[in-house]
Design a protein around this motif. Sequence first.
Motif, PDB file in Angstrom:
ATOM      1  N   PHE A 213      56.700 -17.374   1.131  1.00  0.00           N
ATOM      2  CA  PHE A 213      55.636 -16.732   1.915  1.00  0.00           C
ATOM      3  C   PHE A 213      54.265 -17.235   1.468  1.00  0.00           C
ATOM      4  N   TYR A 214      54.017 -17.261   0.161  1.00  0.00           N
ATOM      5  CA  TYR A 214      52.745 -17.774  -0.355  1.00  0.00           C
ATOM      6  C   TYR A 214      52.511 -19.217   0.094  1.00  0.00           C
ATOM      7  N   PHE A 215      53.578 -20.007   0.038  1.00  0.00           N
ATOM      8  CA  PHE A 215      53.460 -21.417   0.396  1.00  0.00           C
ATOM      9  C   PHE A 215      53.047 -21.590   1.853  1.00  0.00           C
ATOM     10  N   PHE A 216      53.761 -20.935   2.769  1.00  0.00           N
ATOM     11  CA  PHE A 216      53.466 -21.105   4.191  1.00  0.00           C
ATOM     12  C   PHE A 216      52.120 -20.486   4.581  1.00  0.00           C
ATOM     13  N   LYS A 217      51.716 -19.411   3.928  1.00  0.00           N
ATOM     14  CA  LYS A 217      50.462 -18.757   4.260  1.00  0.00           C
ATOM     15  C   LYS A 217      49.242 -19.546   3.796  1.00  0.00           C
ATOM     16  N   ILE A 218      49.361 -20.273   2.699  1.00  0.00           N
ATOM     17  CA  ILE A 218      48.184 -20.874   2.075  1.00  0.00           C
ATOM     18  C   ILE A 218      48.152 -22.391   2.186  1.00  0.00           C
ATOM     19  N   ALA A 219      49.318 -23.036   2.064  1.00  0.00           N
ATOM     20  CA  ALA A 219      49.340 -24.512   2.110  1.00  0.00           C
ATOM     21  C   ALA A 219      48.847 -25.017   3.462  1.00  0.00           C
ATOM     22  N   ASN A 220      48.269 -26.197   3.441  1.00  0.00           N
ATOM     23  CA  ASN A 220      47.690 -26.783   4.658  1.00  0.00           C
ATOM     24  C   ASN A 220      48.183 -28.216   4.822  1.00  0.00           C
ATOM     25  N   PHE A 221      49.164 -28.397   5.716  1.00  0.00           N
ATOM     26  CA  PHE A 221      49.706 -29.720   6.026  1.00  0.00           C
ATOM     27  C   PHE A 221      49.715 -29.903   7.538  1.00  0.00           C
ATOM     28  N   SER A 222      49.588 -31.152   7.957  1.00  0.00           N
ATOM     29  CA  SER A 222      49.626 -31.467   9.387  1.00  0.00           C
ATOM     30  C   SER A 222      51.000 -31.951   9.823  1.00  0.00           C
ATOM     31  N   ASN A 223      51.955 -31.954   8.902  1.00  0.00           N
ATOM     32  CA  ASN A 223      53.310 -32.397   9.213  1.00  0.00           C
ATOM     33  C   ASN A 223      53.927 -31.472  10.272  1.00  0.00           C
ATOM     34  N   PRO A 224      54.514 -32.044  11.336  1.00  0.00           N
ATOM     35  CA  PRO A 224      55.074 -31.196  12.409  1.00  0.00           C
ATOM     36  C   PRO A 224      56.206 -30.285  11.947  1.00  0.00           C
ATOM     37  N   VAL A 225      57.007 -30.761  10.980  1.00  0.00           N
ATOM     38  CA  VAL A 225      58.096 -29.930  10.455  1.00  0.00           C
ATOM     39  C   VAL A 225      57.524 -28.711   9.737  1.00  0.00           C
ATOM     40  N   PHE A 226      56.473 -28.932   8.927  1.00  0.00           N
ATOM     41  CA  PHE A 226      55.824 -27.829   8.223  1.00  0.00           C
ATOM     42  C   PHE A 226      55.222 -26.837   9.217  1.00  0.00           C
ATOM     43  N   LEU A 227      54.540 -27.346  10.245  1.00  0.00           N
ATOM     44  CA  LEU A 227      53.913 -26.469  11.235  1.00  0.00           C
ATOM     45  C   LEU A 227      54.955 -25.661  11.996  1.00  0.00           C
TER      46      LEU A 227
ATOM     47  N   LEU B   8      60.580 -23.766  -6.832  1.00  0.00           N
ATOM     48  CA  LEU B   8      59.879 -24.853  -7.529  1.00  0.00           C
ATOM     49  C   LEU B   8      59.290 -25.844  -6.529  1.00  0.00           C
ATOM     50  N   SER B   9      60.016 -26.171  -5.477  1.00  0.00           N
ATOM     51  CA  SER B   9      59.517 -27.083  -4.449  1.00  0.00           C
ATOM     52  C   SER B   9      58.297 -26.494  -3.745  1.00  0.00           C
ATOM     53  N   SER B  10      58.333 -25.197  -3.467  1.00  0.00           N
ATOM     54  CA  SER B  10      57.188 -24.531  -2.831  1.00  0.00           C
ATOM     55  C   SER B  10      55.952 -24.608  -3.721  1.00  0.00           C
ATOM     56  N   PHE B  11      56.163 -24.406  -5.013  1.00  0.00           N
ATOM     57  CA  PHE B  11      55.047 -24.488  -5.959  1.00  0.00           C
ATOM     58  C   PHE B  11      54.461 -25.896  -6.012  1.00  0.00           C
ATOM     59  N   LEU B  12      55.334 -26.905  -6.099  1.00  0.00           N
ATOM     60  CA  LEU B  12      54.863 -28.289  -6.190  1.00  0.00           C
ATOM     61  C   LEU B  12      54.140 -28.719  -4.912  1.00  0.00           C
ATOM     62  N   LEU B  13      54.657 -28.306  -3.758  1.00  0.00           N
ATOM     63  CA  LEU B  13      54.001 -28.631  -2.494  1.00  0.00           C
ATOM     64  C   LEU B  13      52.651 -27.920  -2.366  1.00  0.00           C
ATOM     65  N   LEU B  14      52.594 -26.689  -2.853  1.00  0.00           N
ATOM     66  CA  LEU B  14      51.309 -25.967  -2.846  1.00  0.00           C
ATOM     67  C   LEU B  14      50.314 -26.638  -3.780  1.00  0.00           C
ATOM     68  N   LEU B  15      50.796 -27.137  -4.915  1.00  0.00           N
ATOM     69  CA  LEU B  15      49.948 -27.877  -5.839  1.00  0.00           C
ATOM     70  C   LEU B  15      49.418 -29.151  -5.176  1.00  0.00           C
ATOM     71  N   PHE B  16      50.283 -29.823  -4.430  1.00  0.00           N
ATOM     72  CA  PHE B  16      49.877 -31.031  -3.710  1.00  0.00           C
ATOM     73  C   PHE B  16      48.847 -30.698  -2.627  1.00  0.00           C
ATOM     74  N   SER B  17      49.050 -29.563  -1.949  1.00  0.00           N
ATOM     75  CA  SER B  17      48.103 -29.118  -0.929  1.00  0.00           C
ATOM     76  C   SER B  17      46.731 -28.832  -1.547  1.00  0.00           C
ATOM     77  N   LEU B  18      46.718 -28.218  -2.722  1.00  0.00           N
ATOM     78  CA  LEU B  18      45.460 -27.949  -3.421  1.00  0.00           C
ATOM     79  C   LEU B  18      44.771 -29.250  -3.829  1.00  0.00           C
ATOM     80  N   TRP B  19      45.557 -30.212  -4.317  1.00  0.00           N
ATOM     81  CA  TRP B  19      44.992 -31.512  -4.717  1.00  0.00           C
ATOM     82  C   TRP B  19      44.355 -32.207  -3.521  1.00  0.00           C
TER      83      TRP B  19
END
Length: 324
Positions: A116-130, A206-217
């Motif tokens: 939930f945290y990942f989808f609410k906060i992360a910002n990606f333009s990938n169609p699968v993520f959206l 763990l994947s959600s955390f790493l992807l959120l870290l990448f989104s922050l970067w």
Amino acid sequence: MGSKSLAAQEMMSILETLSVIISIVEFIMGIFGNGFIILILCNDWIRKRKSSLIDFILMGLAGFRICFLCATLSTITFQLVYEKVLVSKSVLMIVIILWTGSNYFCTASSTCLTVFYFFKIANFSNPVFLWMKQKMRVVLLVIILGSVFSFCVSLVFIDVFTSVSMQHLVKIEQNFTSHYTKKFYDSLIYFIPLNIILFIFFVVSLSSFLLLLFSLWRHTKRMKLQGMYSRDLSMEAHVRAMKAMISSLLLFITHYVGYLMIMLEYCVQDTVTIRVFMHLLLFLYPSGHPFLLILWNSKLKQASLCVLRKLKCVKEDIIPHYQK
């Protein structure tokens, strides 16, 4: 030799007592913390007649953790006080089923919180993520249904595992070394299938955390390119979510170190010391994490501060009364 043996027995008795005290203290803290979360969120739900998705996840997580704490304390009580009752296969099987089920659903709820945290906060333009972000409720439902399905499948392994445990309880007086070695390997065979889903949940978190870290970067890099060096609301949200995820993952790992120590208990003779640390680690995650959730959630934090202020006022009213 007699005095050394007596001293060793006294030390083991002290460690057993310490184990019980630690378990009870952490159990009370866990019941209080999780109960507080359920009470505040349920009260808010009744008052507003509606509740957000995050509130449902937190209430479910807190409820399952209370069940897990009760199941864990029951297991420890059987081991330390009423060990003979475990000779009954039906009682042993009920304890294992309750502990495994509550463990599954606790982990699933914790994974839902991380996703939930990942989808609410992360910002990606990938169609699968959206697409997954739009279908977030479906993704969370899949996680819960996955835990239900895995629990149903695990009942087969639990039955076999219980039978193996019963066989070893009957043969405990035979060759001690071969007994514990065989018990360890037999338990390991059924331990792995029972915990595949828990490993999958951990990988998802763990994947959600790493992807959120990448989104922050990426967000930080984009801000620097635009000449902005101060934190904005998006960065603050990323940081808060990452703090919550890090604390959850670290406590999750700590919890399963204690879980693995249960397996270690089968292949060593002196298990009292291991049992003390095992109980400490097993209770740490469901008992300590609720207080971190209260700290990171603005609604729960505000409610806890309100309760503390009221307790302070009550204390100030009571103390002068007794002084008179």
